[in-house]
Design an enzyme around this catalytic site. Structure first.
Site, PDB file in Angstrom:
ATOM      1  N   VAL A 128       0.840  -1.196   0.000  1.00  7.07           N
ATOM      2  CA  VAL A 128       0.000   0.000   0.000  1.00  7.07           C
ATOM      3  C   VAL A 128       0.878   1.251   0.000  1.00  7.07           C
ATOM      4  O   VAL A 128       1.683   1.443   0.917  1.00  7.07           O
ATOM      5  CB  VAL A 128      -0.923   0.011   1.234  1.00  7.07           C
ATOM      6  CG1 VAL A 128      -1.791   1.262   1.240  1.00  7.07           C
ATOM      7  CG2 VAL A 128      -1.781  -1.239   1.259  1.00  7.07           C
ATOM      8  N   CYS A 129       0.717   2.078  -1.023  1.00  9.44           N
ATOM      9  CA  CYS A 129       1.409   3.370  -1.129  1.00  9.44           C
ATOM     10  C   CYS A 129       2.926   3.152  -0.990  1.00  9.44           C
ATOM     11  O   CYS A 129       3.517   2.439  -1.783  1.00  9.44           O
ATOM     12  CB  CYS A 129       0.827   4.324  -0.085  1.00  9.44           C
ATOM     13  SG  CYS A 129       1.325   6.019  -0.339  1.00  9.44           S
ATOM     14  N   GLN A 130       3.552   3.737   0.025  1.00  3.84           N
ATOM     15  CA  GLN A 130       4.994   3.531   0.185  1.00  3.84           C
ATOM     16  C   GLN A 130       5.289   2.049   0.428  1.00  3.84           C
ATOM     17  O   GLN A 130       6.336   1.534  -0.005  1.00  3.84           O
ATOM     18  CB  GLN A 130       5.512   4.359   1.364  1.00  3.84           C
ATOM     19  CG  GLN A 130       7.016   4.308   1.519  1.00  3.84           C
ATOM     20  CD  GLN A 130       7.479   4.786   2.883  1.00  3.84           C
ATOM     21  OE1 GLN A 130       6.806   4.584   3.891  1.00  3.84           O
ATOM     22  NE2 GLN A 130       8.624   5.429   2.905  1.00  3.84           N
TER      23      GLN A 130
END
Lengths: 337, 261
Positions: A128-130
């Site tokens: 998720v994301c980073q």
């Protein structure tokens, strides 16, 4: 919007406060050096494919489980997966020199190995994301063949475009000098930075809508306060990992350019051979579509791209994402079996 | 030291601390003399300037001395003469432009850096504030124009615009301007300069605070950094050794499996 209504909403928000407990119950199954591996409980009987969620080092994973009917975690459990989350422990000052290699080649590799051993099969990984960058980097190393598939949600891959505001803002900053001064990077300060990118939507507009909550049910206020806490109560980041991420991913665009190194090993996206499901939001101000799209041309394995309408958070909590994106993801994962 | 304090607010620090001497416990007015000298040093910009200001301060205090303190007055007079002799040979440039000379070179270097970095930070902050102010003025002017251009039905003298509509209109006017400002490379350069200036200043302040703590034999952030760095080296070495062992075990397993087949 009357003063009385605002006052009433504030009082109710203060009483409800945003409960500390998560929506979906989970138990800790093992520890890695810098994280805890949680397994979410499920009513499903029988063997389910293991799925490992790698969340960002920024913020807490509560956004994936904000309320029952919009919970990414609950959705994956309902769709028959054995969901695990690697939750990062906030680093103290003694861990200020933790780097990306420690998280990727240490914790993620350990969690994947543990799940493989426990379940007898390679886990699906969802970043998720980073956390997507960490998961993708893991999959692109020699260790990364332990992933059965890779799902990326709002993951910045190519930060070289002019539309990437975070990358543009990062260009002129000396991150090594910054962490020499700060040690670890305060999560709450970072939250303030993210909020300052959308001060109208996340400030004035968000709080002006508070009055409408005066007559709403407790769950709505609880969700508002949970979101509030998620936005502003982020954990501190290990200084070294923060500087490496900012320099390598945002200043050098190292992942897309194939020049990222972890403990001396080159991270080449062409090493990613497992199937990839890459979802991103079309109006994402943090990870613009230009930064997230086009992974299929960089990796060796098959890649499905899923652009979704809405912004960054919409990818996790919008009705549309839960009606369209997550069913599509579940179908895709089951088809791999 | 005069120049290191050049940016400090005059009348604070030592001056406040010395104020307790302003009483009958100070028949020679030593406290007042020190106070005047401290203020003179605070106001000075170069070593030569500091010297001259101290002379003036001593002379002023001498003029106010009570009678019957001839020896003390003579001492001060001689000290003034000495300083007058010294002043012309002292450099008349800020100490930030001078090399590090003499004892405690690291401390001198840090204090010199502190002066420069404080100035750079204040400059960067001022430029940022100026830019923010210009943006705010631009937004307010546009908002005023927007309100003035509203249809009569929206607001008359008798009916005010509802607050939520004001919020929506303010956002619609200010948000695109704010985003354009944020996307402007000049804004990004200014923000970068501000963060970098703060980092440099905070690092030097940290080092100076560490010097004080270490002088008292207390743990410093520098010392804790050393420990954290050492821990990290050990952690990395352990991870690498574990990876090597795993690879070796896998190789042995493959050999055993190969032998079986």
């Amino acid at each position: 919007m009357t003063q009385a209504k605002v006052q009433a909403a504030l009082q109710r928000a203060a009483q409800i406060g945003g409960a500390a407990q998560e929506i979906t119950p989970a138990e800790a199954v093992t520890e890695t050096d810098n994280g805890t591996l949680w397994r979410y409980q499920s009513d499903h009987d029988g063997k389910r494919p293991p799925l490992l969620i790698i969340y960002s080092l920024v913020n807490r994973p509560a956004i994936l489980d904000l309320r029952a009917e919009r919970s990414v975690i609950a959705r994956l459990i309902q769709n028959g997966f054995d969901v695990h989350l690697l939750a990062w422990k906030p680093p103290g000052q003694a861990r200020r020199y933790l780097g990306l290699a420690d998280y990727i080649l240490g914790d993620i590799a350990d969690a994947v190995r543990w799940l493989h051993r426990a379940s007898g099969e390679a886990p699906h990984i969802l970043g998720v994301c980073q956390g997507g960058v960490l998961a993708l980097s893991y999959a692109a190393t020699s260790m990364g063949q332990g992933a059965r598939s890779l799902t990326l949600l709002a993951t910045p891959i190519d930060t070289g475009s002019d539309s990437d505001r975070l990358a543009q803002l990062a260009r002129a900053i000396d991150f090594n000098a910054l962490i020499r001064a700060t040690g670890n990077v305060p999560g709450q300060g970072l939250a303030g930075l993210f909020a300052s990118l959308k001060p109208f939507a996340l400030g004035l507009q968000r709080y002006s809508e508070l009055a409408e909550l005066a007559d709403a049910d407790d769950q709505a206020i609880d969700t508002f306060m949970r979101m509030e806490r998620w936005m502003y109560d982020g954990p501190d980041l290990a200084g070294q990992a923060f500087a490496e991420f900012a320099e390598q991913i945002y200043q050098n665009n190292a992942l897309a350019r194939g020049v990222l190194e972890l403990d001396g090993e080159q991270v080449h996206l062409s090493n990613v051979r497992c199937p990839v499901f890459n979802a991103y939001a079309l109006d994402d101000h943090l990870v613009p579509p230009d930064a997230a799209c086009g992974l299929g041309q960089r990796i060796t394995g098959p890649c499905e791209e899923h652009p979704a309408p809405g912004g960054h958070l919409g990818l996790f909590i919008s009705t549309r994402a839960h009606q369209v994106l997550y069913p599509a993801l579940s179908d895709w994962l089951h088809d791999l079996a | 030291m005069a120049c290191d304090d050049a940016n400090a607010t005059p009348g604070t620090g030592w001056i406040e601390w010395l104020s307790w001497l302003r009483s009958g416990m100070d028949p020679l007015s030593v406290g007042r003399l020190l106070e005047r000298c401290a203020k003179a040093l605070n106001d000075a910009h170069t070593p030569a300037d500091a010297c001259e200001r101290v002379v003036v301060a001593i002379d002023e205090e001498r003029a106010q001395q009570q009678t019957g303190l001839a020896q003390f007055d003579q001492l001060l007079s001689q000290w003034c003469d000495t300083l007058r002799q010294i002043a012309p040979v002292l450099p008349d440039t800020p100490t930030t432009d001078l090399p590090v000379l003499g004892a405690y070179p690291q401390r001198q270097a840090r204090l010199t850096a502190l002066g420069k970095e404080s100035e750079a930070y204040q400059k960067a902050l001022a430029e940022h504030f100026e830019s923010v102010t210009t943006l705010a003025e631009d937004c307010i002017a546009a908002f005023r124009d927007d309100l003035a251009a509203q249809p009569e039905s929206d607001a008359t003298q008798d009916t005010a615009i509802p607050p939520e509509r004001l919020v929506a209109r303010w956002s619609s006017v200010a948000e695109p301007r704010y985003e354009a400002w944020l996307d402007d490379p000049k804004t990004q350069a200014r923000l970068g300069a501000l963060v970098n200036a703060w980092s440099a200043l905070a690092s030097t302040l940290r080092a100076l605070a560490d010097d004080c703590l270490e002088t008292l034999g207390l743990p410093s952030s520098r010392g804790l950094d050393d420990l954290a760095d050492e821990l990290q080296r050990q952690r990395r070495r352990q991870r690498q050794e574990t990876a090597e062992l795993r690879a070796e075990i896998a190789q042995l397993r493959a050999q055993i499996d190969g032998g079986k087949s």
